[in-house]
Scaffold this motif. Sequence first.
Motif, mmCIF file in Angstrom:
data_model
loop_
_atom_site.group_PDB
_atom_site.id
_atom_site.type_symbol
_atom_site.label_atom_id
_atom_site.label_comp_id
_atom_site.label_asym_id
_atom_site.label_seq_id
_atom_site.Cartn_x
_atom_site.Cartn_y
_atom_site.Cartn_z
ATOM 1 N N ASP A 44 -4.275 4.811 8.256
ATOM 2 C CA ASP A 44 -4.644 3.406 8.491
ATOM 3 C C ASP A 44 -3.451 2.621 9.010
ATOM 4 O OD1 ASP A 44 -7.236 3.818 7.667
ATOM 5 O OD2 ASP A 44 -6.990 2.844 5.716
ATOM 6 N N LEU A 102 0.839 -1.200 0.000
ATOM 7 C CA LEU A 102 0.000 0.000 0.000
ATOM 8 C C LEU A 102 0.872 1.247 0.000
ATOM 9 C CD1 LEU A 102 -2.605 -1.148 2.689
ATOM 10 C CD2 LEU A 102 -2.860 -1.216 0.194
ATOM 11 N N ASP A 129 -8.530 -3.183 4.033
ATOM 12 C CA ASP A 129 -7.208 -2.589 4.207
ATOM 13 C C ASP A 129 -6.609 -2.943 5.559
ATOM 14 O OD1 ASP A 129 -7.270 -1.466 1.676
ATOM 15 O OD2 ASP A 129 -8.213 0.370 2.405
ATOM 16 N N TYR A 147 -2.863 5.612 2.576
ATOM 17 C CA TYR A 147 -3.096 4.712 3.703
ATOM 18 C C TYR A 147 -2.262 5.028 4.948
ATOM 19 C CZ TYR A 147 -5.353 1.990 0.063
ATOM 20 O OH TYR A 147 -6.173 1.590 -0.957
ATOM 21 N N ASP A 207 -13.086 -0.311 7.569
ATOM 22 C CA ASP A 207 -12.158 -0.630 6.496
ATOM 23 C C ASP A 207 -11.534 -2.018 6.693
ATOM 24 O OD1 ASP A 207 -10.690 -0.309 4.239
ATOM 25 O OD2 ASP A 207 -9.501 1.383 4.977
#
Length: 137
Positions: free
Chosen positions: A100, A92, A123, A97, A120
């Motif tokens: 995250d 990623l 992910d 991201y 999410d």
Amino acid sequence: MARRKLSHEGTLVLDCEGLSKFVSDHEPVVALIAEARKRGMEVVISALTIIESVHRRTDKARLAWVLSGVRIVHIGDEEAKAASAMLINAGLHGHKYAIDAAVAETALRQRRPVVMLTSDIDDMTKLCGDRVRLVAV
């Protein structure tokens, strides 16, 4: 939302959606957090989750109240490096991201078992693997 079973002890991590729904007093999320606390789980968020979840219409008083009852985990150099490595391993890009990855890295450092309330799942699965139990909110 169907009633979800949570572990005894351990940690409950809220991502942006988990925190946002808690601040907006979303009944299923409030119930999950209350159940987690009843079972002795600590409720935590990444400091970056605050930034991601706040917007113009956020109830600032409710946000302050919610934040007073959770542990806010700060992100330093070592945590940022670990999150960056997680992004690379998951294939990623940090531009999309980064937060995250920081939330996932925060979750992985907590007392086990770790459960995360997230919107999410895909992910977070890439970032956390099977080391964190993900609950969709």
